[in-house]
Scaffold this active site. Structure first.
Site, PDB file in Angstrom:
ATOM      1  CG  HIS A 189      -2.148  -0.979   0.760  1.00  0.00           C
ATOM      2  ND1 HIS A 189      -2.161  -2.301   1.131  1.00  0.00           N
ATOM      3  CD2 HIS A 189      -3.239  -0.795  -0.012  1.00  0.00           C
ATOM      4  CE1 HIS A 189      -3.227  -2.880   0.623  1.00  0.00           C
ATOM      5  NE2 HIS A 189      -3.911  -1.993  -0.069  1.00  0.00           N
ATOM      6  NE  ARG A 333     -10.884  -1.609  -0.428  1.00  0.00           N
ATOM      7  CZ  ARG A 333      -9.623  -1.864  -0.771  1.00  0.00           C
ATOM      8  NH1 ARG A 333      -9.371  -2.744  -1.729  1.00  0.00           N
ATOM      9  NH2 ARG A 333      -8.636  -1.230  -0.198  1.00  0.00           N
ATOM     10  CD  GLU A 424      -9.739  -8.059  -2.372  1.00  0.00           C
ATOM     11  OE1 GLU A 424      -8.728  -7.443  -2.734  1.00  0.00           O
ATOM     12  OE2 GLU A 424     -10.513  -7.620  -1.496  1.00  0.00           O
ATOM     13  CG  ASP A 448      -5.288  -8.457  -1.757  1.00  0.00           C
ATOM     14  OD1 ASP A 448      -4.212  -8.756  -1.212  1.00  0.00           O
ATOM     15  OD2 ASP A 448      -5.951  -7.459  -1.442  1.00  0.00           O
ATOM     16  NE  ARG A 458      -1.052  -6.004  -2.007  1.00  0.00           N
ATOM     17  CZ  ARG A 458      -2.245  -5.434  -2.111  1.00  0.00           C
ATOM     18  NH1 ARG A 458      -3.341  -6.162  -1.942  1.00  0.00           N
ATOM     19  NH2 ARG A 458      -2.366  -4.171  -2.415  1.00  0.00           N
ATOM     20  CB  CYS A 495     -10.174  -1.667  -8.962  1.00  0.00           C
ATOM     21  SG  CYS A 495     -10.413  -2.945  -7.718  1.00  0.00           S
TER      22      CYS A 495
HETATM   23  C1  PEP Z   1      -6.497  -5.383  -5.034  1.00  0.00           C
HETATM   24  O1  PEP Z   1      -6.333  -6.230  -4.155  1.00  0.00           O
HETATM   25  O2  PEP Z   1      -6.220  -5.587  -6.229  1.00  0.00           O
HETATM   26  C2  PEP Z   1      -7.048  -4.060  -4.705  1.00  0.00           C
HETATM   27  C3  PEP Z   1      -7.390  -3.205  -5.644  1.00  0.00           C
HETATM   28  O3  PEP Z   1      -7.171  -3.709  -3.403  1.00  0.00           O
HETATM   29  P1  PEP Z   1      -5.936  -3.378  -2.422  1.00  0.00           P
HETATM   30  O4  PEP Z   1      -4.732  -3.133  -3.283  1.00  0.00           O
HETATM   31  O5  PEP Z   1      -6.334  -2.196  -1.625  1.00  0.00           O
HETATM   32  O6  PEP Z   1      -5.816  -4.613  -1.588  1.00  0.00           O
HETATM   33 MG    MG Z   2      -7.202  -6.081  -2.222  1.00  0.00          MG
END
Ligand code: PEP
Ligand code: MG
Length: 575
Positions: A189, A333, A424, A448, A458, A495
């Protein structure tokens, strides 16, 4: 030259500010010899105050219930005033010519590591005591305030061991030019936020904090994943030239891509923005997004910590988003707390597989219900859609819908806002045909989905070379979600970061995805990439890609499609 992972494009030249956020937070500052005595006095004052605090809290909590706690606090008080520990810290200040905060963090970390490796459980527990004491002394050294990115001098390059989502959210992007981190990967993140702020970033640079000198100029090259720790004047000049060129190139790119997004053969693609913070709202208009495809609402929660945002505060934030996005929709979300988002798991737990996302909300109904109430109230102000993170199957969706129906009744809405599911978790991808019967829309979170399908953390640089979202196993999952959505007439968006990857864009168009949501600074580049893609050719290539064995074969197939210029990518391969 220090090598890491290129996680946010661009290049920057600036002065290094070194911060350790993990364990005991600390700035590193070079200490002139004549300041050593004063610095030692500052350390001893902070240690005295910490000792007094511990002993006072110990006295306050003694009594039948608190006797155990009182004993622990008393022991902490003894550690904070322990002369062996304090002398070791002073010695480190003298030897490395560093400030008290840095010496405290280094010494306590080394001591903690030694204790953690001990055979006896009692010794291992001492490691935690040392960390607690060091944190308290550090708090007194900083005048009682927690370290905050907002305090960095203008023009800084933030060099840190790691950056939690909460610390990243506290950064002031006007003060920071770039970010370099020892830990993290392209889809952690901190990297996502760096891209949202348009800051170049490099992650996963081993030994970074020790290799860089505080307050000296450094260069961060987020296109190539390189940090230059002591560049020559000529290198600095060249770096500054590249900064200017990149600015000019971006300006031209934005002018070229001001219209709606479409492929070369005219297939319309809806392109929305991913936002984390309400501070990013002005960027919505600048980037010509068709609304917000993913608002990561948990950052509202993290920014308000240690208290939670009230229903009114949340409602106000959602209404501002809806107002700014008009006439387009906003997909909010619900809180994706837990995981790496700073709601601490117990030692030994695996946060990515624990109480995260919807699971966390269902286990904390008061938090979830307050958010749904705020969303329902705000929904009167525009086109709001609610998206659920970390849905494992139909049961999760049904449980969330029951909460939503109650919120709708509380607020007196006639119709609930559309309720969508993030795909995800692999189980949700494989059961998408069942979930599609009850969900209003899908949004595929490839970040995810790749983490869970490939069993690759990740955020862990040790396994970043294995993190390959273009693996055909993942493409097959995406395809089955697209088919499930089409069979029930449910829109399917993507996304995750794959939607802004030059090759990923072609793959997704080929798999019949017609809606993408990406970070605002990537939008112009994605439009540009789309303009060079023939959708029929992409479809034929995607058919082939579903039948190969490796991500590298998918990449090879799609490299034949013209793709975006360098700088758009969020996922270049590790060096
Ligand atoms: C994802 O997991 O691809 C996503 C868009 O959400 P985040 O990156 O916030 O986990
Ligand atoms: Mg995610």
């Amino acid at each position: 030259m220090l090598h890491g992972l290129p996680v946010a494009p661009g290049i920057a030249v600036g002065r290094a500010v070194i911060v350790r956020f993990g364990g005991t937070p600390a700035f590193r500052r070079a200490l002139p010899l004549d300041e050593l005595e004063g610095e030692e006095r500052r350390l001893r004052r902070a240690a005295n105050s910490a000792t007094e605090d511990f002993l006072r809290h110990s006295r306050e909590s003694s009594g039948a219930m608190g006797s155990e706690l009182a004993a622990i606090l008393e022991a902490h008080g003894l550690i904070a005033s322990d002369e062996t520990l304090l002398s070791a810290i002073v010695e480190r200040m003298r030897k490395d010519r560093v400030n008290a905060e840095w010496a405290l963090a280094s010494v306590s970390r080394e001591l903690g590591r030694r204790l953690e490796a001990a055979d006896s459980a009692a010794m291992r527990e001492r490691a935690e005591d040392i960390a607690d004491v060091a944190r308290e002394i550090a708090r007194h050294l900083s005048g009682g305030e927690p370290l905050a990115g907002r305090d960095l001098p203008r023009g800084s390059i933030l060099v840190a061991d790691e950056l939690s989502p909460a610390d990243a959210a506290r950064l002031d992007p006007r003060r920071v030019r770039a970010i370099a981190l020892e830990r993290g990967g392209p889809t952690s993140h901190a990297s996502i936020i760096a891209r949202s702020f348009g800051l170049p970033a490099v992650a996963g640079v081993a030994g970074l904090c020790e290799a860089v000198s505080p307050e000296r100029p450094i260069i961060v090259d987020g296109d190539r994943g390189i940090v230059e720790s002591s560049p020559s004047r000529a290198r600095i000049r060249k770096g500054l030239l590249r900064v200017r060129e990149a600015r000019e190139k971006n300006r031209r790119l934005r002018a070229r891509t001001a219209g709606a997004a479409a492929t070369a053969d005219g297939v319309r693609i809806i392109l929305r923005a991913n936002l984390e913070l309400t501070e990013e709202i002005p960027s919505l208009e600048r980037c010509h997004a068709e609304g917000v495809g993913l608002f990561r609402s948990e950052f509202l929660y993290l920014a308000a910590a240690p208290s939670s945002p009230s229903v009114e505060e949340q409602q106000e934030a959602y209404e501002r988003l809806l107002e700014a996005a008009k006439p387009h929709p906003v997909v909010v979300r619900t809180y994706d707390l837990g995981g790496e988002k700073g709601i601490g798991p117990a030692p030994g737990e695996n946060p990515a597989l624990g109480l995260r996302g919807l699971r966390y909300c269902l286990a904390h109904p008061d938090i979830f219900d307050a958010q749904l109430t705020a969303l329902c109230l705000a929904s009167r102000k525009g086109e709001l859609k609610i998206l659920l993170p970390m849905v494992g199957g139909v049961g999760d969706l049904r449980a969330a819908r029951r909460h939503l129906e109650r919120a709708v009744a509380r607020v007196g809405l006639t119709r609930p806002p559309p309720l969508g599911v993030m795909i995800e978790i692999p189980s949700a991808a494989l059961l998408a045909h069942r979930i599609a019967l009850e969900a209003d829309f899908f949004s595929i979170g490839t970040n995810d989905l790749a983490q869970y399908a490939l069993a690759v953390d990740r955020s862990n640089p040790d396994v970043s070379a294995l993190y390959r979202p273009l693996n055909p196993a993942i493409l097959r999952m995406i395809r089955s979600v697209v088919e499930a959505g089409a069979a029930c007439g449910r829109p399917v968006a993507v996304c995750g970061e794959m939607a802004s990857d030059p090759i990923g864009i072609g793959v997704l168009v080929g798999l019949q995805i017609r809606e993408l949501s990406v970070t605002p600074v990537a939008i112009a580049g994605v439009k540009d990439a789309l303009l060079s893609i023939d959708s029929e050719r992409a479809r034929a290539l995607a058919e082939k890609a579903l039948n190969v064995s490796e991500a590298s074969e998918v990449e090879k197939l799609f490299r034949g499609l013209p793709h975006a210029p360098p700088g758009v990518s969020a996922r270049k391969v590790a060096p």
